[in-house]
Scaffold this motif. Structure first.
Motif, PDB file in Angstrom:
ATOM      1  N   THR A  21       0.819  -1.208   0.000  1.00  0.00           N
ATOM      2  CA  THR A  21       0.000   0.000   0.000  1.00  0.00           C
ATOM      3  C   THR A  21       0.857   1.264   0.000  1.00  0.00           C
ATOM      4  OG1 THR A  21      -0.227  -0.180   2.418  1.00  0.00           O
ATOM      5  CG2 THR A  21      -2.014  -1.071   1.071  1.00  0.00           C
ATOM      6  N   SER A  22       2.018   1.196   0.632  1.00  0.00           N
ATOM      7  CA  SER A  22       2.918   2.357   0.634  1.00  0.00           C
ATOM      8  C   SER A  22       3.470   2.618  -0.767  1.00  0.00           C
ATOM      9  CB  SER A  22       4.072   2.141   1.613  1.00  0.00           C
ATOM     10  OG  SER A  22       3.607   2.079   2.935  1.00  0.00           O
ATOM     11  N   LYS A  23       3.910   1.561  -1.437  1.00  0.00           N
ATOM     12  CA  LYS A  23       4.432   1.713  -2.803  1.00  0.00           C
ATOM     13  C   LYS A  23       3.365   2.303  -3.723  1.00  0.00           C
ATOM     14  CE  LYS A  23       7.817  -2.085  -2.786  1.00  0.00           C
ATOM     15  NZ  LYS A  23       8.102  -3.434  -3.352  1.00  0.00           N
ATOM     16  N   ILE A  24       2.164   1.759  -3.633  1.00  0.00           N
ATOM     17  CA  ILE A  24       1.074   2.233  -4.488  1.00  0.00           C
ATOM     18  C   ILE A  24       0.771   3.694  -4.212  1.00  0.00           C
ATOM     19  CG2 ILE A  24      -1.405   2.006  -4.963  1.00  0.00           C
ATOM     20  CD1 ILE A  24      -1.049  -1.034  -4.508  1.00  0.00           C
ATOM     21  N   ALA A  25       0.676   4.035  -2.930  1.00  0.00           N
ATOM     22  CA  ALA A  25       0.356   5.424  -2.555  1.00  0.00           C
ATOM     23  C   ALA A  25       1.428   6.387  -3.076  1.00  0.00           C
ATOM     24  CB  ALA A  25       0.221   5.544  -1.043  1.00  0.00           C
ATOM     25  N   ILE A  26       2.688   6.043  -2.884  1.00  0.00           N
ATOM     26  CA  ILE A  26       3.776   6.925  -3.316  1.00  0.00           C
ATOM     27  C   ILE A  26       3.803   7.052  -4.839  1.00  0.00           C
ATOM     28  CG2 ILE A  26       6.295   7.143  -3.444  1.00  0.00           C
ATOM     29  CD1 ILE A  26       6.376   5.987  -0.577  1.00  0.00           C
TER      30      ILE A  26
ATOM     31  N   GLU B 254      -1.109   4.728   4.962  1.00  0.00           N
ATOM     32  CA  GLU B 254      -1.528   5.352   3.702  1.00  0.00           C
ATOM     33  C   GLU B 254      -1.919   6.802   3.946  1.00  0.00           C
ATOM     34  OE1 GLU B 254      -3.768   2.512   0.597  1.00  0.00           O
ATOM     35  OE2 GLU B 254      -4.762   2.659   2.541  1.00  0.00           O
ATOM     36  N   ARG B 255      -2.724   7.003   4.967  1.00  0.00           N
ATOM     37  CA  ARG B 255      -3.196   8.356   5.307  1.00  0.00           C
ATOM     38  C   ARG B 255      -2.040   9.294   5.567  1.00  0.00           C
ATOM     39  NH1 ARG B 255      -2.495  11.560  10.235  1.00  0.00           N
ATOM     40  NH2 ARG B 255      -4.205  13.068  10.245  1.00  0.00           N
ATOM     41  N   ASN B 256      -1.057   8.842   6.313  1.00  0.00           N
ATOM     42  CA  ASN B 256       0.088   9.693   6.642  1.00  0.00           C
ATOM     43  C   ASN B 256       0.870  10.090   5.387  1.00  0.00           C
ATOM     44  OD1 ASN B 256      -0.554   9.644   9.357  1.00  0.00           O
ATOM     45  ND2 ASN B 256       0.874   7.981   9.847  1.00  0.00           N
ATOM     46  N   LEU B 257       1.009   9.161   4.445  1.00  0.00           N
ATOM     47  CA  LEU B 257       1.694   9.476   3.193  1.00  0.00           C
ATOM     48  C   LEU B 257       0.917  10.518   2.394  1.00  0.00           C
ATOM     49  CD1 LEU B 257       2.823   5.894   2.121  1.00  0.00           C
ATOM     50  CD2 LEU B 257       4.343   7.822   2.640  1.00  0.00           C
ATOM     51  N   MET B 258      -0.393  10.367   2.335  1.00  0.00           N
ATOM     52  CA  MET B 258      -1.226  11.341   1.620  1.00  0.00           C
ATOM     53  C   MET B 258      -1.075  12.734   2.226  1.00  0.00           C
ATOM     54  SD  MET B 258      -2.851   9.707  -0.835  1.00  0.00           S
ATOM     55  CE  MET B 258      -2.809   7.945  -1.261  1.00  0.00           C
TER      56      MET B 258
END
Length: 325
Positions: free
Chosen positions: A109-114, A164-168
């Motif tokens: 999910t981190s890779k996708i979000a970034i 995910e939220r934190n990355l956004m």
């Protein structure tokens, strides 16, 4: 609230890209947009099941790709040139208690979000809405849940969604990326999962079957899918500050027993149930509902569908697909 038709007309001649378009939320958004003549593109995996989109499959610009692959995501943005992005691809809710599965979901999910955020940063679409979830609040927060509460995610799924939220939020604030976040409560309606309470109960009553039901008085906030779609699309059109987070729920809470009793009343038939205990769920709380004051203030949005009307529409849909099977 402004008329819904007027809102959806704002998307005409625009291209909306939906990740996770084959899922319950993604497919519901796609069909609603197509009803209003909007150009829709969507990402799927080679293994994706398109049963929820069968009637509109030929109207969607599908892209089979790996969202974890940075080059594939960048190529997607170059081809589609989306005006709006709705990130509805969801992590699996199952088996996350295994450390290997949790690690995999956190990485994926981190890779996708970034990858998505970097492409949004480069191509400057009008807005991306990220479909977050209420699991980020955790069980130690008090209900009704408001956007200004400290986040206390205490489940594996909550941790994945919180990361995910934190990355956004990081990209929104550091790079001024136009992303807003929808904190989604329990969505239901046509094409919901047959593994969830509402569809499972309707099916059991139709087939004179029995299902186990917990007597624990845990509550959920159930939002009908049409209301959720309208809230998400309203967020797309908003000029809210980047990184804004908004609850999308009904503002009401119900126990499983109350939901089943309402379904029984609407179907005019009792369901055979057996009392059972279930493993602890990350949503198990004696009070669980969304505070909608903030979204009402900044977007003039509120859900239109009562739980009775939403369940009736879901029952009618299930009866129709069963008759056509």
């Amino acid at each position: 609230m402004p008329p819904t038709t007027n809102m959806f007309s704002a998307f005409k001649k625009k291209n909306v890209l939906i990740t996770g378009i084959s899922g319950f939320i993604g497919s519901s958004i796609a069909k609603r947009l197509l009803d209003h003549g909007v150009q829709v593109s969507g990402t799927i995996r080679a293994s994706s099941q398109l049963d929820k989109l069968k009637e509109v499959e030929n109207e969607i610009d599908f892209h089979v790709l790996d969202l974890e692959n940075e080059k594939e995501v960048e190529n997607l943005f170059q081809k589609v040139a989306p005006d709006y992005i709705i990130h509805a691809a969801q992590p699996s809710a199952y088996d996350l208690d295994r450390s290997s599965a949790l690690q995999h979901q956190l990485n994926t999910t981190s890779k996708i979000a970034i990858n998505l955020l970097e492409s949004v940063r480069k191509h400057s679409p009008k807005r991306m809405v990220h479909c977050c979830g209420s699991a980020i609040y955790g069980r130690k927060n008090t209900s009704p849940f408001s956007e200004n509460q400290e986040l206390k995610a205490d489940s594996a799924r909550g941790l994945v969604k919180l990361q995910e939220r934190n990355l956004m939020r990081y990209y929104a604030h550091k790079y001024d990326v136009p992303v807003t976040l929808a904190r989604i409560f329990r969505a239901y309606g046509p094409w919901d999962s047959h593994k969830k309470l509402i569809i499972k109960s309707i099916k059991a009553i139709k087939n004179d079957a029995s299902i186990p039901l917990s007597s624990a008085p845990f509550m959920r906030d159930f939002i009908f899918i049409d209301d959720l779609v309208e809230g998400i699309m309203r967020m797309c059109l908003s000029d809210l500050p980047n990184g804004t987070e908004l609850n999308l729920g009904s503002g009401h809470q119900y126990s499983a027993k109350e939901i089943v009793e309402e379904i029984e009343k609407l179907m005019g038939k009792k369901m055979n149930t057996s009392e059972a205990s279930f493993p602890a769920n990350f949503l198990d709380k004696l009070a669980y509902q969304a505070d909608l004051n903030h979204i009402a203030k900044v977007l003039n949005w509120k859900p239109r569908t009562s739980v009775t009307d939403g369940l009736r529409k879901t029952i009618d849909w299930y009866s129709q697909i069963q008759d056509n099977a």
